[in-house]
Design a protein around this motif. Structure first.
Motif, PDB file in Angstrom:
ATOM      1  N   GLU A  22      -1.612  39.421 -42.726  1.00  0.00           N
ATOM      2  CA  GLU A  22      -0.984  40.729 -42.882  1.00  0.00           C
ATOM      3  C   GLU A  22       0.431  40.607 -43.446  1.00  0.00           C
ATOM      4  OE1 GLU A  22      -0.392  44.513 -40.009  1.00  0.00           O
ATOM      5  OE2 GLU A  22      -2.412  43.672 -40.159  1.00  0.00           O
ATOM      6  N   VAL A  23       1.141  39.545 -43.070  1.00  0.00           N
ATOM      7  CA  VAL A  23       2.472  39.303 -43.637  1.00  0.00           C
ATOM      8  C   VAL A  23       2.353  39.068 -45.141  1.00  0.00           C
ATOM      9  CG1 VAL A  23       4.461  37.719 -43.655  1.00  0.00           C
ATOM     10  CG2 VAL A  23       3.469  38.462 -41.483  1.00  0.00           C
ATOM     11  N   ASP A  26       1.716  42.371 -46.814  1.00  0.00           N
ATOM     12  CA  ASP A  26       2.961  43.129 -46.842  1.00  0.00           C
ATOM     13  C   ASP A  26       3.917  42.561 -47.874  1.00  0.00           C
ATOM     14  OD1 ASP A  26       4.726  45.225 -45.761  1.00  0.00           O
ATOM     15  OD2 ASP A  26       5.938  43.513 -45.124  1.00  0.00           O
ATOM     16  N   CYS A  30       5.970  44.459 -50.715  1.00  0.00           N
ATOM     17  CA  CYS A  30       7.427  44.354 -50.847  1.00  0.00           C
ATOM     18  C   CYS A  30       7.833  44.075 -52.291  1.00  0.00           C
ATOM     19  CB  CYS A  30       7.974  43.257 -49.941  1.00  0.00           C
ATOM     20  SG  CYS A  30       7.939  43.637 -48.189  1.00  0.00           S
ATOM     21  N   LEU A  83      -1.120  49.169 -46.207  1.00  0.00           N
ATOM     22  CA  LEU A  83      -0.727  48.936 -44.827  1.00  0.00           C
ATOM     23  C   LEU A  83       0.184  50.077 -44.392  1.00  0.00           C
ATOM     24  CD1 LEU A  83       0.355  45.160 -44.913  1.00  0.00           C
ATOM     25  CD2 LEU A  83      -1.805  46.081 -44.056  1.00  0.00           C
ATOM     26  N   GLY A  86       6.297  49.814 -42.286  1.00  0.00           N
ATOM     27  CA  GLY A  86       7.206  49.554 -41.168  1.00  0.00           C
ATOM     28  C   GLY A  86       8.485  50.358 -41.321  1.00  0.00           C
ATOM     29  N   ARG A 190       5.165  42.699 -40.286  1.00  0.00           N
ATOM     30  CA  ARG A 190       5.604  42.912 -41.652  1.00  0.00           C
ATOM     31  C   ARG A 190       6.622  41.839 -42.043  1.00  0.00           C
ATOM     32  NH1 ARG A 190       1.773  45.392 -41.076  1.00  0.00           N
ATOM     33  NH2 ARG A 190       1.400  47.617 -41.331  1.00  0.00           N
ATOM     34  N   SER A 193       9.710  42.934 -40.229  1.00  0.00           N
ATOM     35  CA  SER A 193       9.550  43.530 -38.889  1.00  0.00           C
ATOM     36  C   SER A 193      10.431  42.822 -37.877  1.00  0.00           C
ATOM     37  CB  SER A 193       8.089  43.478 -38.458  1.00  0.00           C
ATOM     38  OG  SER A 193       7.604  42.161 -38.419  1.00  0.00           O
TER      39      SER A 193
END
Length: 193
Positions: A22-23, A26, A30, A83, A86, A190, A193
């Motif tokens: 998931e990172v 993300d 970004c 997603l 955040g 994230r 995060s």
């Protein structure tokens, strides 16, 4: 160099360990958003030729990074998808003052802090995963220089809209707020995060 008031907490690395996929997703978002931010700055300040030139280069680099992250997702069999966003970017952008030239200074400095935090996180991530995923660690190390350069570019361009001491004072203020935001963290896994 990066004008960050605090370092990332171990809590973030625990989140990374729980859901690296998931990172990575993300991270692709970004890079896409960073390109969009630079394009929006071109649209907002189109009469500033230096800014437009620098933003064009950043747009190109961020889109190249976007493609590079997508390639890594594909190689790992991770489906790129939307997603939930955040709170980090939203909370930082809420600090942007509404009237010009303060707005221009703040938009550029917020972008600089996001790049600085990305730079710090990429370095931290590379070190953290080096033993179990050297290829991905090398990738994150390779991004460090461009993220640091983007941070510096945004700070320098803010000086087109206000004197350097004013820009540095505002950068300190925004950096203190950024530290609070990053310390608050998020339950969403994230990059910021």
């Amino acid at each position: 160099m990066l004008h960050l008031k605090t370092a990332s907490q171990k809590r973030w690395l625990a989140q990374v360990d729980e859901n690296l996929d998931e990172v990575l997703i993300d991270h692709a978002h970004c890079e896409r958003k960073a390109a969009s931010t630079a394009m929006n700055l071109i649209n907002a300040y189109t009469e500033n030729r230096d800014l437009c030139h620098e933003m064009k280069q950043i747009v190109e680099e961020e889109l190249e990074h976007f493609e590079m992250v997508l390639a890594r997702l594909d190689a790992r069999g991770i489906r790129f998808r939307r997603l939930a966003v955040g709170p980090y970017g939203r909370r930082l952008n809420q600090l942007v003052r509404p009237s010009e030239p303060h707005r221009a200074v703040d938009r550029l400095l917020v972008a600089s802090l996001i790049e600085a935090r990305s730079c710090e996180r990429f370095s931290l991530l590379a070190e953290h995963i080096r033993d179990r995923d050297a290829e991905l660690a090398d990738f994150y190390e390779s991004l460090f220089e461009s993220e640091a350069r983007h941070h510096s570019t945004y700070v320098r361009l803010a000086e087109h809209f206000a004197p350097r001491p004013t820009v540095r004072e505002r950068l300190d203020q925004l950096s203190a707020s950024e530290s609070e935001i990053i310390s608050d963290g998020s339950t969403l896994v994230r990059m910021h995060s």
